[in-house]
Scaffold this motif. Structure first.
Motif, PDB file in Angstrom:
ATOM      1  N   ILE A  15     -38.329  35.437  31.754  1.00 44.89           N
ATOM      2  CA  ILE A  15     -39.191  35.210  32.918  1.00 44.89           C
ATOM      3  C   ILE A  15     -40.600  34.773  32.516  1.00 44.89           C
ATOM      4  O   ILE A  15     -41.069  33.726  32.963  1.00 44.89           O
ATOM      5  N   PRO A  16     -41.309  35.542  31.669  1.00 40.79           N
ATOM      6  CA  PRO A  16     -42.654  35.071  31.298  1.00 40.79           C
ATOM      7  C   PRO A  16     -42.616  33.771  30.498  1.00 40.79           C
ATOM      8  O   PRO A  16     -43.533  32.949  30.606  1.00 40.79           O
ATOM      9  N   ILE A  17     -41.559  33.562  29.731  1.00 44.01           N
ATOM     10  CA  ILE A  17     -41.442  32.306  28.984  1.00 44.01           C
ATOM     11  C   ILE A  17     -41.330  31.141  29.961  1.00 44.01           C
ATOM     12  O   ILE A  17     -42.005  30.117  29.812  1.00 44.01           O
ATOM     13  N   TYR A  18     -40.489  31.310  30.972  1.00 41.19           N
ATOM     14  CA  TYR A  18     -40.356  30.281  32.014  1.00 41.19           C
ATOM     15  C   TYR A  18     -41.725  29.990  32.641  1.00 41.19           C
ATOM     16  O   TYR A  18     -42.124  28.829  32.776  1.00 41.19           O
ATOM     17  N   LEU A  19     -42.429  31.046  33.041  1.00 38.53           N
ATOM     18  CA  LEU A  19     -43.719  30.872  33.729  1.00 38.53           C
ATOM     19  C   LEU A  19     -44.752  30.176  32.850  1.00 38.53           C
ATOM     20  O   LEU A  19     -45.475  29.292  33.318  1.00 38.53           O
ATOM     21  N   ILE A  20     -44.835  30.565  31.602  1.00 38.49           N
ATOM     22  CA  ILE A  20     -45.797  29.939  30.685  1.00 38.49           C
ATOM     23  C   ILE A  20     -45.504  28.445  30.552  1.00 38.49           C
ATOM     24  O   ILE A  20     -46.403  27.610  30.651  1.00 38.49           O
ATOM     25  N   ILE A  21     -44.244  28.120  30.336  1.00 39.89           N
ATOM     26  CA  ILE A  21     -43.871  26.706  30.173  1.00 39.89           C
ATOM     27  C   ILE A  21     -44.101  25.934  31.463  1.00 39.89           C
ATOM     28  O   ILE A  21     -44.638  24.821  31.447  1.00 39.89           O
ATOM     29  N   PHE A  22     -43.726  26.510  32.598  1.00 39.96           N
ATOM     30  CA  PHE A  22     -43.899  25.830  33.881  1.00 39.96           C
ATOM     31  C   PHE A  22     -45.369  25.542  34.152  1.00 39.96           C
ATOM     32  O   PHE A  22     -45.742  24.414  34.464  1.00 39.96           O
ATOM     33  N   PHE A  23     -46.202  26.563  34.025  1.00 44.00           N
ATOM     34  CA  PHE A  23     -47.621  26.393  34.348  1.00 44.00           C
ATOM     35  C   PHE A  23     -48.397  25.638  33.269  1.00 44.00           C
ATOM     36  O   PHE A  23     -49.551  25.275  33.481  1.00 44.00           O
ATOM     37  N   ASP A  24     -47.737  25.380  32.158  1.00 40.39           N
ATOM     38  CA  ASP A  24     -48.334  24.514  31.142  1.00 40.39           C
ATOM     39  C   ASP A  24     -48.024  23.041  31.443  1.00 40.39           C
ATOM     40  O   ASP A  24     -48.339  22.167  30.645  1.00 40.39           O
ATOM     41  N   SER A  80     -47.278  25.530  42.783  1.00 45.00           N
ATOM     42  CA  SER A  80     -47.404  24.127  42.383  1.00 45.00           C
ATOM     43  C   SER A  80     -47.272  23.158  43.555  1.00 45.00           C
ATOM     44  O   SER A  80     -47.439  21.953  43.373  1.00 45.00           O
ATOM     45  N   GLY A  81     -46.958  23.691  44.741  1.00 36.50           N
ATOM     46  CA  GLY A  81     -46.819  22.842  45.917  1.00 36.50           C
ATOM     47  C   GLY A  81     -45.512  22.079  45.980  1.00 36.50           C
ATOM     48  O   GLY A  81     -45.372  21.130  46.754  1.00 36.50           O
ATOM     49  N   MET A  82     -44.525  22.503  45.208  1.00 37.94           N
ATOM     50  CA  MET A  82     -43.250  21.786  45.158  1.00 37.94           C
ATOM     51  C   MET A  82     -42.294  22.204  46.279  1.00 37.94           C
ATOM     52  O   MET A  82     -41.325  21.488  46.544  1.00 37.94           O
ATOM     53  N   ILE A  83     -42.547  23.373  46.900  1.00 36.85           N
ATOM     54  CA  ILE A  83     -41.739  23.799  48.043  1.00 36.85           C
ATOM     55  C   ILE A  83     -42.680  24.247  49.163  1.00 36.85           C
ATOM     56  O   ILE A  83     -43.792  24.698  48.906  1.00 36.85           O
TER      57      ILE A  83
END
Length: 170
Positions: A15-24, A80-83
């Motif tokens: 979960i935090p790995i996903y979030l870090i990559i997404f928000f990067d 991110s405004g995607m949904i």
């Protein structure tokens, strides 16, 4: 602690790995992390069933890991405004209600309904919706609303199954 439960715990770590990559700024790579989490979900369930390693903690942690990952994904897509925020609200309400309801009834000594075909189908449909959103497919938002409706129907099915299961147990 068995292999299926270790795989489930790995989803919490993703979960935090996903979030870090997404928000990067790497939404598509983050989607691959989400897919990896999905693969571990399939593996832990398969291993637990075929090797007789189903445990009460696994029955509880598996859907919790799924819901926590989905909440992280919903939050990232919303920020991110995607949904649209309305879709996020429906998705949050469903997932948080399922987490709270499962925990509440578990601690009341009620039996928990394991994942069924409709729940698994809903998960696959959500993954497709996220894929469409991340890759900016033109009908992604319409498809997301379709999946939200399917997920609400699935929730009603789980509630009915829960009531029947616990009625028989009493």
């Amino acid at each position: 602690m068995n292999l299926p439960n270790i795989l489930t715990i790995s989803r919490f770590i993703l979960i935090p790995i996903y979030l870090i990559i997404f928000f990067d700024g790497h939404a598509r790579i983050a989607f691959l992390i989400l897919l990896l989490a999905g693969v571990t979900d399939i593996l832990d369930g398969h291993i637990a069933r075929t090797r007789g390693l189903i445990s009460q903690i696994g029955i509880m942690l598996d859907p919790l890991a799924d819901k926590c990952m989905m909440i992280a994904v919903i939050l990232s897509l919303l920020i991110s405004g995607m949904i649209p925020w309305q879709a996020a609200v429906f998705m949050f309400i469903r997932d948080i209600s399922m987490i709270a309801g499962s925990a509440f009834f578990h601690f009341q000594g009620k039996l928990t309904v394991p994942a069924n075909v409709m729940g698994k189908l809903t998960t696959v449909l959500y993954y497709l919706a996220i894929l469409f959103i991340v890759f900016e497919v033109s009908f992604a938002t319409v498809y997301l609303w379709f999946v939200i409706i399917v997920s609400m129907i699935t929730s009603v099915i789980y509630i009915v199954q829960f009531m029947l299961l616990n009625r028989k147990a009493n």
